[in-house]
Design a protein around this motif. Structure first.
Motif, PDB file in Angstrom:
ATOM      1  N   SER A 118     -29.501 -30.431   5.099  1.00  0.00           N
ATOM      2  CA  SER A 118     -30.486 -30.934   6.053  1.00  0.00           C
ATOM      3  C   SER A 118     -29.774 -31.479   7.294  1.00  0.00           C
ATOM      4  CB  SER A 118     -31.344 -32.017   5.411  1.00  0.00           C
ATOM      5  OG  SER A 118     -30.516 -33.019   4.861  1.00  0.00           O
ATOM      6  N   ASP A 119     -28.570 -31.959   7.113  1.00  0.00           N
ATOM      7  CA  ASP A 119     -27.753 -32.398   8.242  1.00  0.00           C
ATOM      8  C   ASP A 119     -26.312 -32.126   7.877  1.00  0.00           C
ATOM      9  OD1 ASP A 119     -26.306 -33.625  10.211  1.00  0.00           O
ATOM     10  OD2 ASP A 119     -27.277 -35.580  10.021  1.00  0.00           O
ATOM     11  N   ASP A 120     -25.648 -31.188   8.587  1.00  0.00           N
ATOM     12  CA  ASP A 120     -24.287 -30.812   8.185  1.00  0.00           C
ATOM     13  C   ASP A 120     -23.231 -31.726   8.803  1.00  0.00           C
ATOM     14  OD1 ASP A 120     -23.968 -30.022  10.817  1.00  0.00           O
ATOM     15  OD2 ASP A 120     -24.092 -27.878  10.378  1.00  0.00           O
ATOM     16  N   HIS A 121     -23.648 -32.696   9.614  1.00  0.00           N
ATOM     17  CA  HIS A 121     -22.729 -33.666  10.224  1.00  0.00           C
ATOM     18  C   HIS A 121     -21.577 -32.981  10.944  1.00  0.00           C
ATOM     19  CE1 HIS A 121     -24.690 -37.136   8.361  1.00  0.00           C
ATOM     20  NE2 HIS A 121     -24.826 -36.373   7.295  1.00  0.00           N
ATOM     21  N   GLY A 122     -21.803 -31.749  11.420  1.00  0.00           N
ATOM     22  CA  GLY A 122     -20.771 -31.040  12.165  1.00  0.00           C
ATOM     23  C   GLY A 122     -19.745 -30.334  11.308  1.00  0.00           C
ATOM     24  N   TYR A 123     -19.877 -30.411   9.997  1.00  0.00           N
ATOM     25  CA  TYR A 123     -18.932 -29.738   9.101  1.00  0.00           C
ATOM     26  C   TYR A 123     -19.249 -28.243   9.041  1.00  0.00           C
ATOM     27  CZ  TYR A 123     -17.271 -34.135   7.063  1.00  0.00           C
ATOM     28  OH  TYR A 123     -16.707 -35.358   6.858  1.00  0.00           O
ATOM     29  N   ALA A 124     -18.221 -27.412   8.860  1.00  0.00           N
ATOM     30  CA  ALA A 124     -18.427 -26.000   8.538  1.00  0.00           C
ATOM     31  C   ALA A 124     -18.485 -25.893   7.022  1.00  0.00           C
ATOM     32  CB  ALA A 124     -17.288 -25.157   9.090  1.00  0.00           C
ATOM     33  N   ILE A 125     -19.672 -25.982   6.469  1.00  0.00           N
ATOM     34  CA  ILE A 125     -19.839 -26.045   5.013  1.00  0.00           C
ATOM     35  C   ILE A 125     -19.708 -24.653   4.402  1.00  0.00           C
ATOM     36  CG2 ILE A 125     -21.495 -26.585   3.182  1.00  0.00           C
ATOM     37  CD1 ILE A 125     -22.641 -28.752   5.064  1.00  0.00           C
ATOM     38  N   ASP A 126     -18.875 -24.511   3.357  1.00  0.00           N
ATOM     39  CA  ASP A 126     -18.738 -23.205   2.721  1.00  0.00           C
ATOM     40  C   ASP A 126     -19.058 -23.233   1.227  1.00  0.00           C
ATOM     41  OD1 ASP A 126     -16.527 -24.332   1.501  1.00  0.00           O
ATOM     42  OD2 ASP A 126     -15.111 -23.383   2.861  1.00  0.00           O
ATOM     43  N   GLU A 127     -19.424 -24.364   0.714  1.00  0.00           N
ATOM     44  CA  GLU A 127     -19.758 -24.393  -0.703  1.00  0.00           C
ATOM     45  C   GLU A 127     -20.702 -25.552  -0.974  1.00  0.00           C
ATOM     46  OE1 GLU A 127     -16.395 -24.391  -3.297  1.00  0.00           O
ATOM     47  OE2 GLU A 127     -17.606 -24.651  -5.094  1.00  0.00           O
ATOM     48  N   ALA A 128     -21.650 -25.292  -1.870  1.00  0.00           N
ATOM     49  CA  ALA A 128     -22.521 -26.370  -2.337  1.00  0.00           C
ATOM     50  C   ALA A 128     -22.519 -26.298  -3.844  1.00  0.00           C
ATOM     51  CB  ALA A 128     -23.931 -26.196  -1.790  1.00  0.00           C
ATOM     52  N   GLU A 129     -22.479 -27.441  -4.480  1.00  0.00           N
ATOM     53  CA  GLU A 129     -22.394 -27.436  -5.923  1.00  0.00           C
ATOM     54  C   GLU A 129     -23.628 -28.118  -6.505  1.00  0.00           C
ATOM     55  OE1 GLU A 129     -18.408 -27.695  -8.115  1.00  0.00           O
ATOM     56  OE2 GLU A 129     -19.248 -29.692  -8.205  1.00  0.00           O
ATOM     57  N   VAL A 130     -24.316 -27.401  -7.363  1.00  0.00           N
ATOM     58  CA  VAL A 130     -25.475 -27.968  -8.041  1.00  0.00           C
ATOM     59  C   VAL A 130     -25.165 -27.960  -9.533  1.00  0.00           C
ATOM     60  CG1 VAL A 130     -27.927 -27.689  -8.552  1.00  0.00           C
ATOM     61  CG2 VAL A 130     -27.056 -27.076  -6.288  1.00  0.00           C
ATOM     62  N   VAL A 131     -25.246 -29.105 -10.163  1.00  0.00           N
ATOM     63  CA  VAL A 131     -25.041 -29.176 -11.608  1.00  0.00           C
ATOM     64  C   VAL A 131     -26.281 -29.797 -12.238  1.00  0.00           C
ATOM     65  CG1 VAL A 131     -23.633 -30.095 -13.483  1.00  0.00           C
ATOM     66  CG2 VAL A 131     -22.546 -29.431 -11.342  1.00  0.00           C
ATOM     67  N   TYR A 132     -26.880 -29.070 -13.164  1.00  0.00           N
ATOM     68  CA  TYR A 132     -28.010 -29.602 -13.908  1.00  0.00           C
ATOM     69  C   TYR A 132     -27.476 -30.231 -15.187  1.00  0.00           C
ATOM     70  CZ  TYR A 132     -30.474 -26.181 -10.990  1.00  0.00           C
ATOM     71  OH  TYR A 132     -30.944 -25.442  -9.945  1.00  0.00           O
ATOM     72  N   TRP A 133     -27.987 -31.362 -15.562  1.00  0.00           N
ATOM     73  CA  TRP A 133     -27.547 -32.029 -16.783  1.00  0.00           C
ATOM     74  C   TRP A 133     -28.705 -32.130 -17.762  1.00  0.00           C
ATOM     75  CZ3 TRP A 133     -22.547 -33.616 -17.631  1.00  0.00           C
ATOM     76  CH2 TRP A 133     -21.701 -33.618 -16.503  1.00  0.00           C
ATOM     77  N   GLY A 134     -28.394 -32.037 -19.045  1.00  0.00           N
ATOM     78  CA  GLY A 134     -29.437 -32.184 -20.047  1.00  0.00           C
ATOM     79  C   GLY A 134     -28.852 -31.987 -21.422  1.00  0.00           C
TER      80      GLY A 134
END
Ligand SMILES: [Zn+2]
Ligand SMILES: [Zn+2]
Length: 150
Positions: A118-134
């Protein structure tokens, strides 16, 4: 050699700019055949294939292969690092709080959509990590919790 032939492990290593060693080839095979293995399990698999190799050499090879993207390192919070051969598709993981089993979850939205912060703060983002726990099905069936294991 025909064009439809998939590259050999050695060709893949070379193609990624790595020197081909028996240990690296064995490690890549072990990680691909395994299911989100930890370092100890990977070391055992490599030793079955090529004989003795130090844990440090395994760590070095894991670093080298992760750095070029042949394998992927996943580090669920509070558990040791795992490695997998499924790379480059931005899939996610669900982790069992009780037994630590890690399972692949395809991304809910598409190829690499979670990179749109939603806001990259000027970073060049190349990865996002989503971990579901259960709790995995086996653990929820037995009602096992980490508190009840000795
Ligand atoms: Zn479980
Ligand atoms: Zn995975």
């Amino acid at each position: 050699m025909t064009e439809s032939q998939p590259p050999t492990i050695a060709e893949e290593l070379r193609g990624a700019g790595l020197r081909v060693t028996a240990a690296r080839a064995a490690l890549l095979l072990t990680v691909r055949e395994g299911d989100h293995l930890g370092v100890e399990a990977i070391a055992a698999g490599v030793r079955e294939r090529v004989g003795h190799i130090s844990l440090q050499a395994v760590y070095d090879a894991l670093d080298a292969l992760s750095a070029v993207g042949l394998i992927r390192r996943i580090e669920p919070a509070g558990s040791p690092a795992r490695f997998e051969g499924r790379v480059g598709d931005n899939h996610h993981h669900v982790v069992c709080r009780s037994c630590g089993t890690v399972t692949d979850v395809d991304c809910a939205v598409g190829e690499a959509p979670c990179l749109t912060a939603s806001d990259d703060h000027g970073y060049a983002i190349d990865e996002a990590e989503v971990v579901y726990w259960g709790l995995c099905p086996a653990c929820s069936a037995t009602g096992t919790t980490s508190a009840s294991t000795s």
